[in-house]
Design a protein around this motif. Sequence first.
Motif, PDB file in Angstrom:
ATOM      1  N   ALA A 103       0.844  -1.277  -0.120  1.00 18.39           N
ATOM      2  CA  ALA A 103      -0.177   0.048   0.034  1.00 18.39           C
ATOM      3  C   ALA A 103       0.897   1.449  -0.034  1.00 18.39           C
ATOM      4  O   ALA A 103       0.628   2.063  -0.886  1.00 18.39           O
ATOM      5  N   LEU A 119       1.188   4.313  -2.677  1.00 16.16           N
ATOM      6  CA  LEU A 119       0.742   5.732  -2.299  1.00 16.16           C
ATOM      7  C   LEU A 119       1.916   6.451  -2.876  1.00 16.16           C
ATOM      8  O   LEU A 119       1.997   7.284  -3.330  1.00 16.16           O
ATOM      9  N   CYS A 137      -8.413   3.770  -4.150  1.00 16.57           N
ATOM     10  CA  CYS A 137      -8.758   3.366  -2.731  1.00 16.57           C
ATOM     11  C   CYS A 137      -9.028   1.922  -2.484  1.00 16.57           C
ATOM     12  O   CYS A 137      -8.436   1.310  -1.509  1.00 16.57           O
ATOM     13  N   ILE A 152      -5.867  -0.100  -2.787  1.00 18.63           N
ATOM     14  CA  ILE A 152      -5.045   0.028  -1.669  1.00 18.63           C
ATOM     15  C   ILE A 152      -5.627  -0.841  -0.294  1.00 18.63           C
ATOM     16  O   ILE A 152      -5.136  -1.669   0.188  1.00 18.63           O
TER      17      ILE A 152
END
Length: 307
Positions: free
Chosen positions: A44, A48, A112, A115
């Motif tokens: 993750a 990011l 999202c 993630i």
Amino acid sequence: MTDSISGLTNRRIHCLLFDLGNTLWQRTSYDQIAPLEFAADQHAIHLLRQAYPSFSILKENDEESALVLRRTLLTQFALTIEKDPLTEPEGATMVQQALKALGVPEADLAFCQTIFGTMPIKLAQARVLFEDALATLDELQQRRFQFGVVTNRYWGGKSFHEDMRTMGLLKYFDLDTVMASADLHIRKPNPAIFQLALQACNTTSETSIMIGDSLVSDVAGAQQLGIVAVWKPYNYAEIASYLAENEGISVADYNRAQLLLLREQGIVAPSSDYLRRDGVTYLEHFSKKHIRPQLIINHLSELLEWV
């Protein structure tokens, strides 16, 4: 008349619905879980960094960034569930809110979801079945009971199903009878998730029992539909001590009295308060008789004496 659910209540039980956490399995130590979470969170963090290279938490070291991300996500889940305890939030939305809280105001929802999908850990590595779990399920299966699962979880889907397979549970549970809040977006104690379990098992509330560790989610939730509720509390010794000191009875006496009361009344009375309140412990709910299970057990194998 035997001291069993059927003998004391005249109810013929065909279906057993189980919670998972602290009912069939327990968490391993934090020292074992932390590296698994860190490894999952690294993916993750990598994503990011690619999408938001100036994102403030990424200026920390990898371990600190991972801790902040997971902690903030879990906080968003908790806050959202506190506002609506009967609905399981969408994981992608929770990631979006977590990133907003950390300084990314408009994160794409699809991103999202990606993630969120990187962050579950393998339950088979982070949970261990209670010693008597499989032996008890084996014996109950031989007695031809039908099984279902009703569980609250943030992550569900294929990875959760694979974990159940790895832990040997799909020998007993068909996936179409496994009701996970993450997949249905309904949380216990919402009666709707129990109703879906009954429908999947093609059974009724009068012929089913629910076994779980949560006095609110499992016991009170099931009782809203008239399902006999079996409580396996983590603080069994405290509950037993309370009964002895304040009501002058043993757990065995309590169980027999509750089942005879069910026989007399003919129905499982819904709990007077089936939503958890901040600062109110299970013992307080129990002692004030807001929620009273039909049975209390310490070990899963005790079910064999009652069914």
